[in-house]
Scaffold this motif. Structure first.
Motif, PDB file in Angstrom:
ATOM      1  N   ALA A 280     -25.272  25.604-129.392  1.00 34.41           N
ATOM      2  CA  ALA A 280     -24.089  25.877-130.207  1.00 34.41           C
ATOM      3  C   ALA A 280     -23.515  27.248-129.890  1.00 34.41           C
ATOM      4  O   ALA A 280     -24.220  28.151-129.436  1.00 34.41           O
ATOM      5  N   LEU A 281     -22.246  27.395-130.151  1.00 31.39           N
ATOM      6  CA  LEU A 281     -21.563  28.665-129.929  1.00 31.39           C
ATOM      7  C   LEU A 281     -22.299  29.806-130.635  1.00 31.39           C
ATOM      8  O   LEU A 281     -22.611  30.843-130.032  1.00 31.39           O
ATOM      9  N   ASP A 282     -22.594  29.588-131.894  1.00 28.82           N
ATOM     10  CA  ASP A 282     -23.255  30.630-132.676  1.00 28.82           C
ATOM     11  C   ASP A 282     -24.635  30.967-132.138  1.00 28.82           C
ATOM     12  O   ASP A 282     -25.084  32.106-132.218  1.00 28.82           O
ATOM     13  N   ALA A 283     -25.292  29.960-131.606  1.00 28.48           N
ATOM     14  CA  ALA A 283     -26.625  30.192-131.071  1.00 28.48           C
ATOM     15  C   ALA A 283     -26.564  31.182-129.915  1.00 28.48           C
ATOM     16  O   ALA A 283     -27.409  32.072-129.785  1.00 28.48           O
ATOM     17  N   GLY A 284     -25.541  31.030-129.084  1.00 32.34           N
ATOM     18  CA  GLY A 284     -25.386  31.951-127.967  1.00 32.34           C
ATOM     19  C   GLY A 284     -25.105  33.361-128.472  1.00 32.34           C
ATOM     20  O   GLY A 284     -25.640  34.350-127.957  1.00 32.34           O
ATOM     21  N   HIS A 285     -24.272  33.407-129.469  1.00 35.69           N
ATOM     22  CA  HIS A 285     -23.926  34.688-130.082  1.00 35.69           C
ATOM     23  C   HIS A 285     -25.173  35.373-130.637  1.00 35.69           C
ATOM     24  O   HIS A 285     -25.495  36.514-130.299  1.00 35.69           O
ATOM     25  N   ASP A 286     -25.886  34.624-131.475  1.00 33.82           N
ATOM     26  CA  ASP A 286     -27.038  35.205-132.150  1.00 33.82           C
ATOM     27  C   ASP A 286     -28.142  35.600-131.172  1.00 33.82           C
ATOM     28  O   ASP A 286     -28.838  36.597-131.377  1.00 33.82           O
ATOM     29  N   ALA A 287     -28.279  34.818-130.128  1.00 32.34           N
ATOM     30  CA  ALA A 287     -29.314  35.132-129.148  1.00 32.34           C
ATOM     31  C   ALA A 287     -29.029  36.484-128.505  1.00 32.34           C
ATOM     32  O   ALA A 287     -29.927  37.308-128.316  1.00 32.34           O
ATOM     33  N   VAL A 288     -27.778  36.701-128.188  1.00 30.02           N
ATOM     34  CA  VAL A 288     -27.417  37.975-127.554  1.00 30.02           C
ATOM     35  C   VAL A 288     -27.662  39.139-128.515  1.00 30.02           C
ATOM     36  O   VAL A 288     -28.217  40.176-128.136  1.00 30.02           O
ATOM     37  N   VAL A 289     -27.271  38.944-129.750  1.00 30.62           N
ATOM     38  CA  VAL A 289     -27.504  39.996-130.742  1.00 30.62           C
ATOM     39  C   VAL A 289     -28.995  40.302-130.841  1.00 30.62           C
ATOM     40  O   VAL A 289     -29.420  41.458-130.812  1.00 30.62           O
ATOM     41  N   ALA A 290     -29.794  39.242-130.919  1.00 29.23           N
ATOM     42  CA  ALA A 290     -31.243  39.426-131.033  1.00 29.23           C
ATOM     43  C   ALA A 290     -31.796  40.146-129.813  1.00 29.23           C
ATOM     44  O   ALA A 290     -32.637  41.041-129.925  1.00 29.23           O
ATOM     45  N   LEU A 291     -31.300  39.785-128.648  1.00 27.44           N
ATOM     46  CA  LEU A 291     -31.789  40.395-127.418  1.00 27.44           C
ATOM     47  C   LEU A 291     -31.459  41.884-127.367  1.00 27.44           C
ATOM     48  O   LEU A 291     -32.299  42.719-127.036  1.00 27.44           O
ATOM     49  N   VAL A 292     -30.209  42.158-127.703  1.00 26.32           N
ATOM     50  CA  VAL A 292     -29.751  43.544-127.604  1.00 26.32           C
ATOM     51  C   VAL A 292     -30.472  44.428-128.617  1.00 26.32           C
ATOM     52  O   VAL A 292     -30.762  45.591-128.351  1.00 26.32           O
ATOM     53  N   GLN A 293     -30.742  43.852-129.766  1.00 24.10           N
ATOM     54  CA  GLN A 293     -31.415  44.641-130.797  1.00 24.10           C
ATOM     55  C   GLN A 293     -32.917  44.670-130.606  1.00 24.10           C
ATOM     56  O   GLN A 293     -33.643  45.278-131.383  1.00 24.10           O
ATOM     57  N   GLY A 294     -33.405  43.984-129.578  1.00 21.03           N
ATOM     58  CA  GLY A 294     -34.841  43.969-129.293  1.00 21.03           C
ATOM     59  C   GLY A 294     -35.254  45.281-128.654  1.00 21.03           C
ATOM     60  O   GLY A 294     -34.461  46.212-128.539  1.00 21.03           O
ATOM     61  N   PRO A 295     -36.517  45.331-128.216  1.00 21.16           N
ATOM     62  CA  PRO A 295     -37.038  46.548-127.596  1.00 21.16           C
ATOM     63  C   PRO A 295     -36.177  46.957-126.399  1.00 21.16           C
ATOM     64  O   PRO A 295     -35.865  46.145-125.540  1.00 21.16           O
ATOM     65  N   VAL A 296     -35.810  48.192-126.363  1.00 22.94           N
ATOM     66  CA  VAL A 296     -34.900  48.677-125.341  1.00 22.94           C
ATOM     67  C   VAL A 296     -35.444  48.502-123.924  1.00 22.94           C
ATOM     68  O   VAL A 296     -34.728  48.150-123.002  1.00 22.94           O
ATOM     69  N   HIS A 297     -36.720  48.680-123.781  1.00 21.27           N
ATOM     70  CA  HIS A 297     -37.262  48.639-122.429  1.00 21.27           C
ATOM     71  C   HIS A 297     -37.169  47.250-121.818  1.00 21.27           C
ATOM     72  O   HIS A 297     -37.410  47.050-120.641  1.00 21.27           O
ATOM     73  N   ARG A 298     -36.812  46.279-122.643  1.00 21.78           N
ATOM     74  CA  ARG A 298     -36.695  44.939-122.083  1.00 21.78           C
ATOM     75  C   ARG A 298     -35.239  44.552-121.863  1.00 21.78           C
ATOM     76  O   ARG A 298     -34.933  43.420-121.539  1.00 21.78           O
TER      77      ARG A 298
END
Lengths: 340, 340
Positions: A227-245
């Motif tokens: 879903a559109l939102d899933a792509g959105h949320d995944a990116v948000v989660a990734l970006v807000q994850g540990p910086v070194h990754r």
DNA sequence: CTGAAAGCGCTTACAG
DNA sequence: CTGAAAGCGCTTACAG
């Protein structure tokens, strides 16, 4: 104008019903002259044999079925399905088969009941199956029901599939994508896949990892749902994850998620492709129109649908179980992975 | 396990075939007890009556047909069709009717032959018709073929349609759009319509002009063909036209043309909405995702499809010819017409 | 409420 | 190469 029947034609021509039938079906048993007379008369009268009578006596419906069981919202916005449908329909029409279409929500029970009913009623001669699942109950069900089927887009199986289908080399597609990103200088990528319940997503995930390993790249896998939102949320989660990754490129499992991802990047103040590059596993107009336009894998849904339908026609005709592997998909490079 | 038949059930239960049939079809002529026993046995055996036998004896196919005759490329990218299809299918399934789908190119002859064949073979009991044309030959053809049909999206006709259909008040939709633009301060607008061969486009053009006149606005009409490039080229042509006619807002006949228009504006160095505002006559994900996002008329294709299918079911059931007017569409206001 | 029978319009052995 | 006949699996008057 009473409805004409085969008996009517026979009487008009002074021959038997059998002869008319043989002539109509291109079977031996009539002279060429008789055949022509029958065919000409049918055309003149604009007459066609009754499909239900034919179906009853032949025990053949003359139709194949297709259940679209994704979220209707997703189906409506996913050009992939329509493209495939067009290919399928074209091939079926050439083979003189009608297409019966059923759209159910993401409800496996509904899909199952549709097959049970179609089989019981003899409504279709076979079905086209999509989105092969882990421990997919459908092949066994269809076997039990005696309903021939073709599985579309199955992974290249080592396990000698006992059924017809088109196969896609998802690992090769993964390599195409990963190599492109490697070439563009990326060493850490994220892969936002569709549900792992789909065999093809498992294969893609494996393929991405393998190819990344081979190039000394790191992969962050992330499961989402197309879903559109899933792509959105995944990116948000990734970006807000540990910086070194933090990844410098994201591969999305379909075009909708790519669009969602693009929106998220914009919201987060990240630039594409400068900060994060994007690749979509499906191409579509969305990828072309987005800004930046999105590099995408063109999987040729029309052709895939056509081939799947042809396999089904062959299966129904001769009983031949066969698999056909799809040509490797092409990557359409656009701005979202452009070199700076 | 030989295929069960009605005769088999009758024998198992020690009753006649007729009783089984009556029980199955909810008709009088059997006791409640017998009916239950029949129904229970059918369920236990997972048995369904043969659709072809039923079709033959009832002279009813149990299916309705739909020919999608637009350019496959357009269909694939037009979410409108898929949404409508979902609505249609849902309604048909509830009415126990199957959907037969045929996709032909923009070839009227193919569409005609499909109807002739469906009628001749008795393959479908009725059809759904779209995109009513000027001097549309299809209603007369279908009448001659004895194939009931429902016309979807016909204009509100003064001329007392002799056939079933859903009607849309395109003039009201036009007013919605024009008034919105007027309110935003626009006094000169362009209207890039689809082909005038479609009745609904004529109506829209008339509606836009009427509403614009009422508000003292000027309209530049421009006929195009719904394709992305057509929207693009229309904008280029407009902008390069006489300066004194320059419009400050453009209304596009569908979402694809709106996207093309947006691309053209960008190429021409014009800003949207600052230099030129944009409205799309169809809403879709494209409108939502574009930048700027595009103000669009939400026409609720799913609901429209559902209603059209219901009309067809009613027509087949009772022979009732009726029209149902669709509720006025809603304008989804987005950035492309935002006040500066 | 139930049973025997004809009919829907084809296909397909079978005998000529 | 052709004709008469049975059969596909239901539905539906019709007589009981």
């Amino acid at each position: 104008m009473a409805k004409e029947t085969i008996a009517g034609l026979a009487k008009r021509l002074g021959i038997s019903k059998a002869s008319v039938s043989y002539a109509l079906n291109g079977q031996p048993g009539v002279s060429e002259l008789t055949r022509r007379r029958v065919l000409d008369l049918a055309e003149e009268l604009e007459w066609y044999p009754s499909s239900s009578a034919r179906a009853l006596s032949r025990s053949r419906a003359g139709a194949v079925g297709m259940v679209l069981s994704a979220d209707p919202l997703l189906i409506g916005t996913e050009p992939y399905y329509m493209g495939m449908l067009a290919g399928i329909e074209a091939a079926l029409a050439e083979g003189d088969m009608a297409l019966m279409l059923r759209m159910v929500g993401k409800d496996p029970a509904q899909e199952r009941r549709t097959y049970e009913r179609w089989a019981g009623e003899g409504k279709v001669d076979g079905v086209l199956l999509f989105d092969h699942l882990h421990d997919d109950p459908r092949p066994a069900l269809l076997d039990r029901l005696g309903l021939p089927f073709v599985l579309h887009g199955a992974p290249e199986a080592e396990w000698g599939t006992p059924f017809s289908g088109t196969t896609t080399d998802h690992a090769a597609d993964a390599a195409t994508i990963v190599e492109h990103l490697h070439q563009r200088g990326h060493r850490r990528i994220a892969h936002i896949s569709g549900p792992r319940a789909f065999l093809h997503e498992e294969e893609r995930i494996r393929g991405v990892r393998t190819s990344a390993d081979a190039h000394g790249m790191e992969v962050v896998p992330f499961e989402a749902d197309y879903a559109l939102d899933a792509g959105h949320d995944a990116v948000v989660a990734l970006v807000q994850g540990p910086v070194h990754r933090a990844a410098t490129a994201v591969v999305f499992g379909n075009d909708l998620m790519s669009m969602g991802g693009l929106l998220a990047l914009r919201e987060l103040g990240l630039r594409c492709p400068d900060d994060v590059a994007v690749v979509s596993w499906d191409d579509s107009l969305h990828c072309r129109l987005a800004s930046p336009s999105v590099t995408a894998l063109f999987r040729n849904p029309g052709m895939q649908g056509r081939v799947a339908a042809e396999l089904l026609l062959a299966l129904l005709d001769t009983g031949d179980i066969q698999t056909r592997s799809m040509p490797r998909s092409e990557l359409v490079v656009r701005a979202s992975t452009a070199p700076d």
